[in-house]
Design a protein around this motif. Sequence first.
Motif, PDB file in Angstrom:
ATOM      1  N   ALA A 133       0.932  -1.303   0.006  1.00 51.67           N
ATOM      2  CA  ALA A 133       0.014   0.118  -0.053  1.00 51.67           C
ATOM      3  C   ALA A 133       0.834   1.197   0.066  1.00 51.67           C
ATOM      4  O   ALA A 133       0.745   1.854   0.723  1.00 51.67           O
ATOM      5  N   PRO A 134       1.600   1.486  -0.979  1.00 56.13           N
ATOM      6  CA  PRO A 134       2.588   2.541  -1.023  1.00 56.13           C
ATOM      7  C   PRO A 134       2.011   3.880  -0.812  1.00 56.13           C
ATOM      8  O   PRO A 134       2.654   4.558  -0.165  1.00 56.13           O
ATOM      9  N   LEU A 135       0.930   4.173  -1.428  1.00 58.21           N
ATOM     10  CA  LEU A 135       0.431   5.618  -1.076  1.00 58.21           C
ATOM     11  C   LEU A 135      -0.385   5.726   0.142  1.00 58.21           C
ATOM     12  O   LEU A 135      -0.192   6.738   0.849  1.00 58.21           O
ATOM     13  N   ALA A 136      -1.051   4.721   0.666  1.00 53.75           N
ATOM     14  CA  ALA A 136      -1.343   4.866   2.147  1.00 53.75           C
ATOM     15  C   ALA A 136      -0.181   4.887   2.943  1.00 53.75           C
ATOM     16  O   ALA A 136      -0.289   5.834   4.123  1.00 53.75           O
ATOM     17  N   HIS A 137       0.689   4.224   2.825  1.00 54.62           N
ATOM     18  CA  HIS A 137       2.091   4.278   3.625  1.00 54.62           C
ATOM     19  C   HIS A 137       2.694   5.674   3.562  1.00 54.62           C
ATOM     20  O   HIS A 137       3.136   6.175   4.710  1.00 54.62           O
ATOM     21  N   LEU A 138       2.674   6.116   2.450  1.00 58.40           N
ATOM     22  CA  LEU A 138       3.416   7.534   2.337  1.00 58.40           C
ATOM     23  C   LEU A 138       2.568   8.550   2.929  1.00 58.40           C
ATOM     24  O   LEU A 138       3.157   9.594   3.479  1.00 58.40           O
ATOM     25  N   SER A 139       1.221   8.433   3.169  1.00 62.30           N
ATOM     26  CA  SER A 139       0.308   9.645   3.556  1.00 62.30           C
ATOM     27  C   SER A 139       0.653   9.531   4.989  1.00 62.30           C
ATOM     28  O   SER A 139       0.733  10.632   5.413  1.00 62.30           O
ATOM     29  N   GLU A 140       0.785   8.366   5.582  1.00 64.80           N
ATOM     30  CA  GLU A 140       0.917   8.238   7.076  1.00 64.80           C
ATOM     31  C   GLU A 140       2.561   8.654   7.283  1.00 64.80           C
ATOM     32  O   GLU A 140       2.513   9.666   8.288  1.00 64.80           O
ATOM     33  N   TYR A 141       3.317   8.481   6.617  1.00 63.10           N
ATOM     34  CA  TYR A 141       4.608   8.967   6.585  1.00 63.10           C
ATOM     35  C   TYR A 141       4.678  10.555   6.883  1.00 63.10           C
ATOM     36  O   TYR A 141       5.522  10.937   7.632  1.00 63.10           O
ATOM     37  N   VAL A 142       4.045  11.085   5.736  1.00 67.03           N
ATOM     38  CA  VAL A 142       4.237  12.510   5.609  1.00 67.03           C
ATOM     39  C   VAL A 142       3.473  12.949   6.930  1.00 67.03           C
ATOM     40  O   VAL A 142       3.785  14.286   7.605  1.00 67.03           O
ATOM     41  N   ALA A 143       2.382  12.450   7.287  1.00 65.65           N
ATOM     42  CA  ALA A 143       1.723  12.990   8.604  1.00 65.65           C
ATOM     43  C   ALA A 143       2.486  13.420  10.021  1.00 65.65           C
ATOM     44  O   ALA A 143       2.409  14.116  10.435  1.00 65.65           O
ATOM     45  N   VAL A 144       3.412  11.880  10.208  1.00 65.68           N
ATOM     46  CA  VAL A 144       4.425  12.077  11.169  1.00 65.68           C
ATOM     47  C   VAL A 144       5.388  12.918  10.970  1.00 65.68           C
ATOM     48  O   VAL A 144       5.726  13.608  11.830  1.00 65.68           O
ATOM     49  N   LEU A 145       5.938  13.008   9.759  1.00 62.37           N
ATOM     50  CA  LEU A 145       7.163  13.834   9.262  1.00 62.37           C
ATOM     51  C   LEU A 145       6.770  15.041   9.559  1.00 62.37           C
ATOM     52  O   LEU A 145       7.697  16.133  10.144  1.00 62.37           O
ATOM     53  N   ARG A 146       5.734  15.628   8.958  1.00 63.87           N
ATOM     54  CA  ARG A 146       5.444  16.969   9.059  1.00 63.87           C
ATOM     55  C   ARG A 146       5.078  17.366  10.571  1.00 63.87           C
ATOM     56  O   ARG A 146       5.442  18.604  11.092  1.00 63.87           O
ATOM     57  N   ALA A 147       4.325  16.605  11.418  1.00 66.67           N
ATOM     58  CA  ALA A 147       4.113  16.920  12.836  1.00 66.67           C
ATOM     59  C   ALA A 147       5.566  17.012  13.544  1.00 66.67           C
ATOM     60  O   ALA A 147       5.289  17.954  14.340  1.00 66.67           O
ATOM     61  N   ALA A 148       6.222  16.146  13.162  1.00 70.57           N
ATOM     62  CA  ALA A 148       7.588  16.256  13.977  1.00 70.57           C
ATOM     63  C   ALA A 148       8.270  17.487  13.529  1.00 70.57           C
ATOM     64  O   ALA A 148       8.892  18.279  14.525  1.00 70.57           O
ATOM     65  N   LEU A 149       8.396  17.660  12.367  1.00 74.17           N
ATOM     66  CA  LEU A 149       9.280  18.901  11.954  1.00 74.17           C
ATOM     67  C   LEU A 149       8.497  20.404  12.162  1.00 74.17           C
ATOM     68  O   LEU A 149       8.991  21.415  12.433  1.00 74.17           O
TER      69      LEU A 149
END
Length: 333
Positions: A133-149
């Motif tokens: 599920a590359p797009l679903a995985h990517l969506s969650e990845y960006v959510a975590v990355l943006r919250a952190a940064l």
Amino acid sequence: MPYEEENIQQFSATSSSTSHSFLRSRIGLVIEARETAAAITSIADAEAAGVEQIWMTQSPPTLDTLTLFAAAATRTTHIRMGTSIVPTYPRHPLILAQQALTVSDIAPGRLRLGVGPSHRPTIEGVYGLQHTAPLAHLSEYVAVLRAALWEGRVNYHGNYFNVHATLPRTSRVPILISALREGAFRLAGEISDGAISWLCPVPYLLDKALPALRAGAEASKRSAPPLVAHVLVALSEDENAAQDAARKRIQYYTALPFYARMFADAGLPVAPDGTGLDALARSLVVYGNEATVVQQLTELLAQGLDELLVLLVPVQDASRELAQLARLIGGMQ
């Protein structure tokens, strides 16, 4: 959290500006190097030539881009540095956020963080990780990355990530994502600060990718982020030599399923026996003398592409031609 509004306006595809200073800020140069010292020198040389943005890829055989950017930042003063891309599956988003924050501390405002799921042959065949599920995985990845940064804290519980952490400070590093097909471009419009294409023919970008990007942004009630279009450039007036170099560069990608489907969507399918490769190469490479290349790059931006990510296709002498291309881009003032 949307892309900063002033940056969207700066790189808006609807802009009608064709001044050279504006164009130069919209053209980035890909730096390829397998030796750290050589890569840092290439970045410093690009800045000295007037280039305002460089990009580097991240793959198993390459250098670690963010570590290299931290070192290059000490040898440069203003050139922007972007990853195109850091694969998401092998690197936890919190780890990537820590690395990006460190680079941002060293070079404030100069990092652009491109991430993406890469491809199954790499993620499963090389790293031994599941590429699901590359797009679903990517969506969650960006959510975590943006919250952190951007927020300095993460409290995220999803299907792929469960993260609770606090960082020492924030940095609004732009987060871009890779995109090949319409679903990915739509996702980029929904969640990212830019879409990075790779080997996508320009008509496909204009007719399919840009509308999908804008539709995603509209659905999320945000301004459309920029589309960074990958362009191959051969500094040669020998059409046969330029096309031959381009074919060698892109042939590998025609066997990768994501790319094969995108090429087919673009009306340029490549058969297993190589039929169609010539037409695909012709659609992707810009070639000619310096004046011709400048004209063609200018025309691409005028057609509606926001930015160009320019990759040299060497024909005779890679080092000489890279320096020539850097001067060409830096001279667009």
